[in-house]
Motif scaffolding. Structure first.
Motif, PDB file in Angstrom:
ATOM      1  N   VAL A 236       3.077 -11.655  -8.120  1.00 36.42           N
ATOM      2  CA  VAL A 236       1.641 -11.887  -8.262  1.00 36.42           C
ATOM      3  C   VAL A 236       1.249 -11.736  -9.723  1.00 36.42           C
ATOM      4  O   VAL A 236       1.557 -10.720 -10.348  1.00 36.42           O
TER       5      VAL A 236
ATOM      6  N   VAL B 232       1.573   3.231  -5.136  1.00 44.41           N
ATOM      7  CA  VAL B 232       0.773   2.819  -6.281  1.00 44.41           C
ATOM      8  C   VAL B 232       1.500   3.216  -7.558  1.00 44.41           C
ATOM      9  O   VAL B 232       2.375   4.080  -7.546  1.00 44.41           O
TER      10      VAL B 232
ATOM     11  N   ASN C 178      -2.588  -4.160  -1.681  1.00 47.57           N
ATOM     12  CA  ASN C 178      -3.606  -3.698  -0.745  1.00 47.57           C
ATOM     13  C   ASN C 178      -4.882  -4.524  -0.887  1.00 47.57           C
ATOM     14  O   ASN C 178      -5.516  -4.883   0.107  1.00 47.57           O
ATOM     15  N   ILE C 179      -5.248  -4.852  -2.132  1.00 43.28           N
ATOM     16  CA  ILE C 179      -6.420  -5.701  -2.360  1.00 43.28           C
ATOM     17  C   ILE C 179      -6.214  -7.069  -1.702  1.00 43.28           C
ATOM     18  O   ILE C 179      -7.099  -7.590  -1.019  1.00 43.28           O
ATOM     19  N   ILE C 180      -5.029  -7.636  -1.868  1.00 44.74           N
ATOM     20  CA  ILE C 180      -4.745  -8.951  -1.296  1.00 44.74           C
ATOM     21  C   ILE C 180      -4.867  -8.915   0.227  1.00 44.74           C
ATOM     22  O   ILE C 180      -5.552  -9.742   0.829  1.00 44.74           O
TER      23      ILE C 180
ATOM     24  N   PHE D 293      -1.277  -1.365  -5.272  1.00 49.70           N
ATOM     25  CA  PHE D 293      -2.734  -1.435  -5.446  1.00 49.70           C
ATOM     26  C   PHE D 293      -3.181  -2.892  -5.332  1.00 49.70           C
ATOM     27  O   PHE D 293      -4.132  -3.219  -4.607  1.00 49.70           O
ATOM     28  N   ALA D 294      -2.460  -3.772  -6.022  1.00 51.31           N
ATOM     29  CA  ALA D 294      -2.757  -5.204  -5.940  1.00 51.31           C
ATOM     30  C   ALA D 294      -2.509  -5.718  -4.519  1.00 51.31           C
ATOM     31  O   ALA D 294      -3.313  -6.480  -3.968  1.00 51.31           O
TER      32      ALA D 294
ATOM     33  N   GLY E  67       0.765  -1.241   0.000  1.00 54.67           N
ATOM     34  CA  GLY E  67       0.000   0.000   0.000  1.00 54.67           C
ATOM     35  C   GLY E  67       0.793   1.287   0.000  1.00 54.67           C
ATOM     36  O   GLY E  67       0.231   2.364   0.035  1.00 54.67           O
TER      37      GLY E  67
ATOM     38  N   GLU F  92       2.686  -4.731  -6.962  1.00 51.10           N
ATOM     39  CA  GLU F  92       2.481  -3.283  -6.889  1.00 51.10           C
ATOM     40  C   GLU F  92       1.466  -3.037  -5.760  1.00 51.10           C
ATOM     41  O   GLU F  92       0.644  -3.896  -5.435  1.00 51.10           O
TER      42      GLU F  92
ATOM     43  N   LYS G 188      -6.412  -6.737   2.222  1.00 53.32           N
ATOM     44  CA  LYS G 188      -7.753  -6.426   2.712  1.00 53.32           C
ATOM     45  C   LYS G 188      -8.737  -7.568   2.452  1.00 53.32           C
ATOM     46  O   LYS G 188      -9.648  -7.803   3.243  1.00 53.32           O
ATOM     47  N   LEU G 189      -8.553  -8.251   1.330  1.00 54.91           N
ATOM     48  CA  LEU G 189      -9.477  -9.323   1.001  1.00 54.91           C
ATOM     49  C   LEU G 189      -9.246 -10.539   1.905  1.00 54.91           C
ATOM     50  O   LEU G 189     -10.191 -11.250   2.256  1.00 54.91           O
ATOM     51  N   PHE G 190      -7.993 -10.758   2.283  1.00 55.65           N
ATOM     52  CA  PHE G 190      -7.680 -11.800   3.261  1.00 55.65           C
ATOM     53  C   PHE G 190      -8.552 -11.603   4.499  1.00 55.65           C
ATOM     54  O   PHE G 190      -9.194 -12.530   4.982  1.00 55.65           O
ATOM     55  N   GLU G 191      -8.559 -10.373   4.992  1.00 50.09           N
ATOM     56  CA  GLU G 191      -9.328 -10.072   6.201  1.00 50.09           C
ATOM     57  C   GLU G 191     -10.820 -10.180   5.938  1.00 50.09           C
ATOM     58  O   GLU G 191     -11.562 -10.745   6.722  1.00 50.09           O
ATOM     59  N   GLY G 192     -11.248  -9.636   4.793  1.00 51.76           N
ATOM     60  CA  GLY G 192     -12.677  -9.583   4.485  1.00 51.76           C
ATOM     61  C   GLY G 192     -13.293 -10.957   4.287  1.00 51.76           C
ATOM     62  O   GLY G 192     -14.319 -11.279   4.884  1.00 51.76           O
TER      63      GLY G 192
END
Lengths: 349, 349
Positions: free
Chosen positions: A196, A164, A249-251, A246-247, A161, A244, A253-257
């Protein structure tokens, strides 16, 4: 007389072999209570650390009064302001000169502390790290690198994060710094590095990945294993996962979500009948243990790699345990001379 | 005499109100068995469909012999070749003219089928969709749009892998086409559209998101709710989740990866003691139900939106159930005149 007073007398030269960690006592949802508790716990776990509690002196003093601890190893550094999570970070760092984040980072910059740990505003920690602490010569972008839980243990996600729209050369540096961290702080010998990607083959990917892939392949000092699909990340296919921000951060946050939604669905499901309610009571300890292994707060905070010093961001929801783990992680970082190793690895052009 | 023979006689003009679905009988891990079973099941569920089974005639005929079905509504279209998953897609589409994917797509192109469904090579389906079936005039890039399970039901993820390095104008079209699909196929009135971002504020994000955000905000015909952080996706914050394909692919794959690892950890944990083993027996039905709600195969395949016809990619591991659900989804797509609505919405420049 505490060692910090000696430091001041000697103009910033440290007279101790202990790792000195400046802790943001005001940052995070559970500050100052859990921060101070975590600091006291770290002191009990290792003799190799001293903590500077940075924040409002009266608040910290009142909280500290509850504990018995080695007074020579905890000290308060007064900072009257607090940067809130919602504040635009660049402005906040510029204007709140007496905030716990700015004061704590200056301690690192001036050599009075080895590390700064904060559960406060991510943006302010990232900006402050670059602007106040500064980068190691040759490091283009310092990435934020959290440990994420996997089936096999943990993997390091760089960058999650901080930067970007990164360039290929940044990703190569992320791979090098991440490998050093995993080998010497986490203790994984010859860590596997993956990038990734959306397919396993070299020709797959977006422009950034296609350009970066051959560069990573050509690096002698890392153990590059090629592309890692997102599906494989939780299985622990690579020890260092390069991407990178952006990717990344998605990884993260999605782990947690996904984890939290799945767990709440399972719990809801178990409350549906008497039979499953009884079963739920019986499996509760086992379930708790399994979920704990997937709880990222178990693994300490995320270092910002490549700075002249160490800055670590912990979860906003950090409790004493994460703070304690993070402080101990700072000791290993210093003792293993991670920054010296990064300097050797990243040769300025 | 089956209706397809009529079609051929009349030179491709369809004489039926039924939706004609060409099904790739050879694609996917469980072909042809589960494909053919799925087709027969779909016929039992709705009278509004006819299926053309595309692939090796003898293999299909032998498999079909096991079932009793309405012979007027299933027909075999012979295709002697099969495109394998590992083959480079552009070459495969060009060279294997008599493959089930090329033959099936040509049926759509020529108006002899309304839709083509395949569990085979994703790459070949994406390339074939664009090259053989072709885009609706004005559509810049056709996105692959799977439904993903959330706490509230399902969300549509556009794009999950068709177009890496997309431009802002592509993302705006994804939002429009995705909204039409969610409203008229899935039945969500005035679907909420969010753009995947690394923070909730408009000024956050990478260059692509920052450029796209104001364009989406200015679109009158979509219900744009702003940024969606990855953590919120599994909670179902938005009905249509817009992102570039690289990010979308990570989201889709990580959903599967985190879910499967977490579940296997929980199961392993439950087998650890006699107490939890007994508990596991009692919670098993509830656990199964909760996990089912998070299984993406429950929701049918992913349409490639914006083509002159419909192409749907199902999971490589598709079973009869997913194939059956997908075929029924094709009927809704045709009956709801989705492509006509897309044509109205996407005005060619």
């Amino acid at each position: 007389m505490s060692s910090r007073i000696i430091l001041v007398v000697l103009g910033g030269i440290k007279m101790t072999d202990r790792t000195i960690v400046a802790l943001d006592a005001m940052g995070g949802d559970n500050a100052p209570k859990e921060m101070i508790k975590g600091a006291v716990q770290a002191l009990e776990k290792t003799d190799a650390v001293q903590v500077l509690l940075v924040g409002k002196e009266d608040v910290i003093r009142a909280e500290l009064a509850q504990y018995t601890y080695d007074k020579a190893r905890i000290e308060i550094v007064n900072a009257t302001e607090v940067i809130e999570t919602a504040e635009p970070p660049v402005n906040a760092i510029r204007r709140k000169k007496d905030s716990s984040i700015v004061v704590g980072m200056k301690l690192v910059k001036e050599g009075q502390a080895d590390a700064f740990v904060s559960a406060g505003s991510s943006g302010a920690v990232l900006v402050g790290g670059q602007v106040i602490v500064g980068r190691i010569k040759g490091v283009e972008r310092p990435p934020l690198a959290p440990l994420i839980p996997t089936e096999k243990g943990v993997s390091l996600l760089v960058d999650c994060g901080a930067n970007v729209d990164a360039r290929p050369s940044h990703l190569v540096q992320f791979a090098k710094m991440g490998s050093i961290y995993m080998e010497h702080v986490v203790g994984i010998k010859n860590p596997k590095v993956g990038i990734v990607n959306i397919g396993a083959e070299e020709e797959k990917g977006n422009a950034l990945v296609k350009e970066t892939f051959p560069l990573l392949k050509g690096e002698k000092n890392i153990n590059f294993i090629g592309s890692v699909e997102a599906r494989e990340i939780p299985h622990g296919q690579a020890d260092v996962i390069v991407c990178e921000a952006f990717a990344g951060n998605i990884i993260l946050k999605l782990f947690e979500g996904v984890g939290s939604v799945l767990i709440s669905e399972i719990k809801k499901g178990m409350m549906g009948s008497l039979r499953s309610k009884i079963g739920a009571l019986l499996v509760k300890p086992a379930l708790k243990k399994a979920l704990k292994s997937f709880d990222s707060s178990e693994y300490g905070g995320a270092p910002l790699l490549g700075l002249n010093g160490l800055v670590v961001k912990t979860h906003g929801s950090s409790t004493a345990k994460e703070i304690c783990n993070t402080i101990i992680q700072c000791v290993t970082f210093k003792e293993q001379k991670i920054n010296e190793k990064i300097k050797e690895s990243i040769q300025p052009e």
